[in-house]
Scaffold this active site. Structure first.
Site, PDB file in Angstrom:
ATOM      1  CG  LEU A  22      31.737 -40.558  47.592  1.00 28.39           C
ATOM      2  CD1 LEU A  22      32.342 -40.339  48.880  1.00 28.39           C
ATOM      3  CD2 LEU A  22      30.401 -41.207  47.809  1.00 28.39           C
ATOM      4  CG  ASP A  64      35.741 -41.343  45.993  1.00 32.19           C
ATOM      5  OD1 ASP A  64      35.622 -40.659  44.836  1.00 32.19           O
ATOM      6  OD2 ASP A  64      34.412 -41.936  46.178  1.00 32.19           O
ATOM      7  CD  GLU A  69      44.789 -32.854  49.430  1.00 32.79           C
ATOM      8  OE1 GLU A  69      43.769 -32.340  48.939  1.00 32.79           O
ATOM      9  OE2 GLU A  69      45.733 -31.813  49.455  1.00 32.79           O
ATOM     10  CG  ASP A  70      40.444 -36.385  50.554  1.00 31.69           C
ATOM     11  OD1 ASP A  70      40.687 -35.086  50.913  1.00 31.69           O
ATOM     12  OD2 ASP A  70      39.937 -36.808  49.368  1.00 31.69           O
ATOM     13  NE  ARG A 136      32.659 -36.170  51.838  1.00 35.98           N
ATOM     14  CZ  ARG A 136      33.353 -36.355  50.824  1.00 35.98           C
ATOM     15  NH1 ARG A 136      34.528 -36.749  51.154  1.00 35.98           N
ATOM     16  NH2 ARG A 136      32.605 -36.960  49.686  1.00 35.98           N
ATOM     17  CG  HIS A 167      37.563 -31.640  50.741  1.00 38.73           C
ATOM     18  ND1 HIS A 167      37.869 -32.465  49.743  1.00 38.73           N
ATOM     19  CD2 HIS A 167      37.159 -32.261  51.745  1.00 38.73           C
ATOM     20  CE1 HIS A 167      37.693 -33.836  50.268  1.00 38.73           C
ATOM     21  NE2 HIS A 167      37.131 -33.628  51.581  1.00 38.73           N
ATOM     22  CB  CYS A 254      42.136 -34.793  45.399  1.00 38.74           C
ATOM     23  SG  CYS A 254      41.219 -33.484  44.898  1.00 38.74           S
TER      24      CYS A 254
HETATM   25  C1  CIR Z   1      34.808 -37.382  47.261  1.00 37.06           C
HETATM   26  O1  CIR Z   1      33.819 -37.046  47.352  1.00 37.06           O
HETATM   27  O2  CIR Z   1      35.469 -37.780  48.307  1.00 37.06           O
HETATM   28  C2  CIR Z   1      35.889 -37.788  46.033  1.00 37.06           C
HETATM   29  N1  CIR Z   1      34.947 -37.906  45.000  1.00 37.06           N
HETATM   30  C3  CIR Z   1      36.614 -36.292  45.729  1.00 37.06           C
HETATM   31  C4  CIR Z   1      37.706 -36.169  46.687  1.00 37.06           C
HETATM   32  C5  CIR Z   1      38.471 -34.968  46.481  1.00 37.06           C
HETATM   33  N2  CIR Z   1      39.565 -34.826  47.374  1.00 37.06           N
HETATM   34  C6  CIR Z   1      40.025 -33.426  47.772  1.00 37.06           C
HETATM   35  O3  CIR Z   1      39.595 -32.524  47.314  1.00 37.06           O
HETATM   36  N3  CIR Z   1      40.979 -33.623  48.433  1.00 37.06           N
END
Ligand code: CIR
Length: 263
Positions: A22, A64, A69-70, A136, A167, A254
């Site tokens: 993404l 992704d 971290e997410d 999100r 984020h 992340c």
């Molecule tokens: C996303 O859009 O979810 C990923 N391309 C990037 C996630 C980055 N994660 C973060 O900042 N904790």
């Protein structure tokens, strides 16, 4: 110091499918070999601080999934498995759960079908857990997290992620028990009242997604004025190439879950 001293980190190798990751704006395809090389530098920096690094295999089904971290919030008392707000990322959290169960006595889950929350919106300081509402992360997700961590003695404070910013932690990082690195646009909301704030240099907002990990601050390469400000403030900065993750709106935070499980 539990908010920045860690015995463990979990990372996941980038998959070839990262090309489908993404992104808010298309600035070109990431190069997998270059991302792998940056990722290796990142792991080596974490490892060099004495922490145990658990390197998970790439998960091609989730483009992704390098951005671990997410998927979870890791606290000393236990972990909470998130419910990512990006539909293509929902399954990543379930993939992370068994690894957390192996390390912690207690793993709790965000379960509400209307609850969405991603780890990138969560900043844990010495005294509180700040959670930014964002595209999100919604109010139901924050309310559920608040209930889940209350019995571990943690207080959640809801804050806002600036419009157009992925984020909350895209725009800030914890540097030590009292100090936050932040963009001016985020700090302007007043969310860091009571903390010392070091601002990213103008035009270097992307440097805000750094991490304090034991004695190091890992910062994305290419933001010299912010690096100098951190140096001058006495932090030991390790710059890590981030050009490829940046194409997918990713930064230093992340790429790992950082924690010290009590068990
Ligand atoms: C996303 O859009 O979810 C990923 N391309 C990037 C996630 C980055 N994660 C973060 O900042 N904790």
């Amino acid at each position: 110091m539990r908010s920045y001293r860690f015995t463990h980190a979990i990372t996941r190798r980038p998959a070839a499918s990262i090309l489908q990751g993404l992104r808010a704006v298309d600035t070109g395809s990431p190069s997998l070999p270059l991302m792998q090389s940056h990722h290796a530098d990142y792991i080596s920096a974490l490892h060099g601080t004495g922490a145990k690094i658990i390197e998970l295999d790439a998960l091609g089904a989730y483009p992704d999934s390098v951005f671990v971290e997410d998927t979870a919030l890791c606290l000393p008392e236990g972990a909470v498995v998130m419910r990512p707000g990006a539909p293509s990322r929902l399954g990543e959290a379930a993939e992370m759960a068994p690894h957390l169960i192996a390390l912690y006595d207690e793993v709790r889950h965000i379960t509400g079908s209307d609850s969405f929350i991603e780890g990138g919106d969560i900043l844990t300081t010495e005294t509180e857990i700040l959670v930014g509402r964002s595209a999100r992360t919604n109010g139901q997700g924050i309310a559920e997290l608040t209930r889940l961590v209350a019995s571990w003695g943690h207080k959640v404070r809801e804050v806002f992620t600036p419009p157009g910013v992925l984020h909350f932690k895209t725009d800030c990082s914890l540097l030590d028990a009292e100090t936050i690195l932040s963009t001016r646009r985020l700090a302007a909301s007043g969310c860091f009242a009571g903390y010392k704030v070091i601002f990213t240099a103008d035009g270097e907002e992307a440097a805000a997604n750094s991490i304090r990990f034991n004695d190091l601050v890992l910062a994305p390469k290419g933001f010299p004025r912010t690096r100098d400000a951190l140096d001058q403030a006495g932090y030991t900065v390790r710059e890590i190439g981030n050009s490829e993750c940046a194409k997918l709106d990713g930064g230093m935070s992340c790429l790992s879950l950082r924690f010290s499980p009590r068990s």
